[in-house]
Scaffold this motif. Structure first.
Motif, PDB file in Angstrom:
ATOM      1  N   ILE A  36      26.206   1.012 -28.446  1.00  0.00           N
ATOM      2  CA  ILE A  36      25.911   0.890 -29.688  1.00  0.00           C
ATOM      3  C   ILE A  36      26.266   2.549 -30.070  1.00  0.00           C
ATOM      4  O   ILE A  36      27.015   2.639 -31.628  1.00  0.00           O
ATOM      5  CB  ILE A  36      24.570   0.515 -30.344  1.00  0.00           C
ATOM      6  N   GLY A  37      25.506   4.032 -29.207  1.00  0.00           N
ATOM      7  CA  GLY A  37      25.281   4.185 -29.643  1.00  0.00           C
ATOM      8  C   GLY A  37      26.366   5.465 -29.777  1.00  0.00           C
ATOM      9  O   GLY A  37      27.559   6.311 -31.317  1.00  0.00           O
ATOM     10  N   LEU A  71      27.217  -7.949 -21.885  1.00  0.00           N
ATOM     11  CA  LEU A  71      27.386  -7.863 -22.720  1.00  0.00           C
ATOM     12  C   LEU A  71      28.370  -7.167 -24.030  1.00  0.00           C
ATOM     13  O   LEU A  71      27.887  -6.919 -24.865  1.00  0.00           O
ATOM     14  CB  LEU A  71      26.497  -6.331 -22.553  1.00  0.00           C
ATOM     15  N   ASP A  72      29.176  -6.931 -23.340  1.00  0.00           N
ATOM     16  CA  ASP A  72      30.580  -6.319 -23.969  1.00  0.00           C
ATOM     17  C   ASP A  72      30.636  -7.391 -25.471  1.00  0.00           C
ATOM     18  O   ASP A  72      31.089  -6.789 -26.283  1.00  0.00           O
ATOM     19  CB  ASP A  72      31.186  -5.199 -23.073  1.00  0.00           C
ATOM     20  N   GLU A  73      30.565  -8.569 -24.647  1.00  0.00           N
ATOM     21  CA  GLU A  73      31.204  -9.607 -25.184  1.00  0.00           C
ATOM     22  C   GLU A  73      30.316  -9.452 -26.501  1.00  0.00           C
ATOM     23  O   GLU A  73      30.762 -10.005 -28.038  1.00  0.00           O
ATOM     24  CB  GLU A  73      31.338 -10.791 -24.561  1.00  0.00           C
ATOM     25  N   ILE A  74      28.980  -9.504 -26.021  1.00  0.00           N
ATOM     26  CA  ILE A  74      27.627  -9.582 -27.027  1.00  0.00           C
ATOM     27  C   ILE A  74      28.208  -8.540 -28.717  1.00  0.00           C
ATOM     28  O   ILE A  74      28.151  -8.862 -29.467  1.00  0.00           O
ATOM     29  CB  ILE A  74      26.870 -10.111 -26.710  1.00  0.00           C
ATOM     30  N   ILE A  75      28.158  -7.603 -27.838  1.00  0.00           N
ATOM     31  CA  ILE A  75      28.732  -6.098 -28.415  1.00  0.00           C
ATOM     32  C   ILE A  75      29.978  -6.428 -29.505  1.00  0.00           C
ATOM     33  O   ILE A  75      29.858  -6.209 -30.783  1.00  0.00           O
ATOM     34  CB  ILE A  75      28.742  -4.834 -27.857  1.00  0.00           C
ATOM     35  N   GLN A  76      30.817  -6.871 -28.649  1.00  0.00           N
ATOM     36  CA  GLN A  76      32.191  -6.965 -29.299  1.00  0.00           C
ATOM     37  C   GLN A  76      32.163  -7.795 -30.839  1.00  0.00           C
ATOM     38  O   GLN A  76      32.644  -7.825 -31.561  1.00  0.00           O
ATOM     39  CB  GLN A  76      32.806  -6.962 -28.826  1.00  0.00           C
ATOM     40  N   GLU A  77      32.190  -8.725 -30.250  1.00  0.00           N
ATOM     41  CA  GLU A  77      31.516 -10.421 -31.070  1.00  0.00           C
ATOM     42  C   GLU A  77      30.681 -10.594 -32.270  1.00  0.00           C
ATOM     43  O   GLU A  77      30.869 -10.583 -33.237  1.00  0.00           O
ATOM     44  CB  GLU A  77      32.390 -11.494 -30.308  1.00  0.00           C
ATOM     45  N   ARG A 132      30.310 -12.861 -34.524  1.00  0.00           N
ATOM     46  CA  ARG A 132      30.625 -13.820 -34.336  1.00  0.00           C
ATOM     47  C   ARG A 132      29.789 -14.414 -33.015  1.00  0.00           C
ATOM     48  O   ARG A 132      30.021 -13.687 -32.169  1.00  0.00           O
ATOM     49  CB  ARG A 132      32.398 -14.319 -33.636  1.00  0.00           C
ATOM     50  N   VAL A 133      29.314 -15.679 -33.453  1.00  0.00           N
ATOM     51  CA  VAL A 133      28.701 -16.419 -32.047  1.00  0.00           C
ATOM     52  C   VAL A 133      29.503 -15.882 -30.712  1.00  0.00           C
ATOM     53  O   VAL A 133      30.346 -17.283 -31.102  1.00  0.00           O
ATOM     54  CB  VAL A 133      27.877 -17.445 -32.687  1.00  0.00           C
ATOM     55  N   VAL A 134      28.787 -16.172 -29.744  1.00  0.00           N
ATOM     56  CA  VAL A 134      29.105 -16.147 -28.261  1.00  0.00           C
ATOM     57  C   VAL A 134      28.513 -17.058 -27.989  1.00  0.00           C
ATOM     58  O   VAL A 134      27.539 -17.168 -27.264  1.00  0.00           O
ATOM     59  CB  VAL A 134      29.122 -15.000 -27.631  1.00  0.00           C
ATOM     60  N   GLU A 135      29.657 -18.231 -28.387  1.00  0.00           N
ATOM     61  CA  GLU A 135      28.818 -19.785 -27.946  1.00  0.00           C
ATOM     62  C   GLU A 135      28.527 -20.160 -25.992  1.00  0.00           C
ATOM     63  O   GLU A 135      26.794 -20.575 -25.648  1.00  0.00           O
ATOM     64  CB  GLU A 135      29.622 -20.749 -28.678  1.00  0.00           C
ATOM     65  N   ARG A 136      29.653 -19.772 -25.448  1.00  0.00           N
ATOM     66  CA  ARG A 136      29.344 -19.830 -24.405  1.00  0.00           C
ATOM     67  C   ARG A 136      28.680 -18.658 -23.383  1.00  0.00           C
ATOM     68  O   ARG A 136      27.674 -19.594 -23.054  1.00  0.00           O
ATOM     69  CB  ARG A 136      30.314 -18.681 -23.626  1.00  0.00           C
TER      70      ARG A 136
END
Length: 102
Positions: free
Chosen positions: A38-39, A83-89, A95-99
Motif C-alpha cells: 500500500i505504501g 493478498l495482491d488480489e485483495i489489495i487490487q480488487e 470490489r469484494v473478492v468473493e473467493r
C-alpha cells in the motif's frame, strides 16, 4: 466522511506454546507485506488506506484473517497472490473478492 477510505485490520495474534493463531499462519508476514504494498502504491494516509495490526479477531478457525472497514468484509488468505488480489480488487477498486471472503 471517514478519515480513511478503507481501514484494514490484519490479525497478528501470537499465542503461547503452539496454540493455533494467525501469527503462526502468516498473519505478521501478511501485515508487513500489505503495509509495504500500500505504501509503494502511494495509497496510504488520510483519505486513502490504513493498514493496522490487530490482536485476536476471534476467527481463529479461518486464520489467517483480515477485515476491511467500513464495509466489514472479512477475508482469509493463503499467500501473497491472495493478498495482491485483495489489495487490487477491494482496497483499490471497491470490489469484494468473493473467493476469499469468509
Amino acid at each position: 466522511m471517514s478519515y480513511f477510505r478503507k481501514h484494514v485490520f490484519i490479525c497478528t495474534n501470537q499465542r503461547e506454546a503452539g496454540e493455533p493463531c494467525c501469527h503462526q499462519c502468516g498473519g505478521s508476514d501478511a501485515f508487513a507485506y500489505v503495509k509495504d504494498r500500500i505504501g509503494a502504491l502511494k495509497q496510504n494516509g488520510p483519505g486513502a488506506v490504513r493498514i493496522n495490526k490487530a490482536g485476536c479477531l476471534g476467527r481463529c478457525d479461518n486464520g489467517p484473517v483480515l477485515v476491511v472497514y467500513p464495509e466489514e468484509t472479512w477475508y482469509s488468505f493463503v499467500d501473497n497472490e491472495d493478498l495482491d488480489e485483495i489489495i487490487q480488487e477491494d482496497l483499490l477498486n471497491n470490489r469484494v473478492v468473493e473467493r476469499l471472503k469468509i
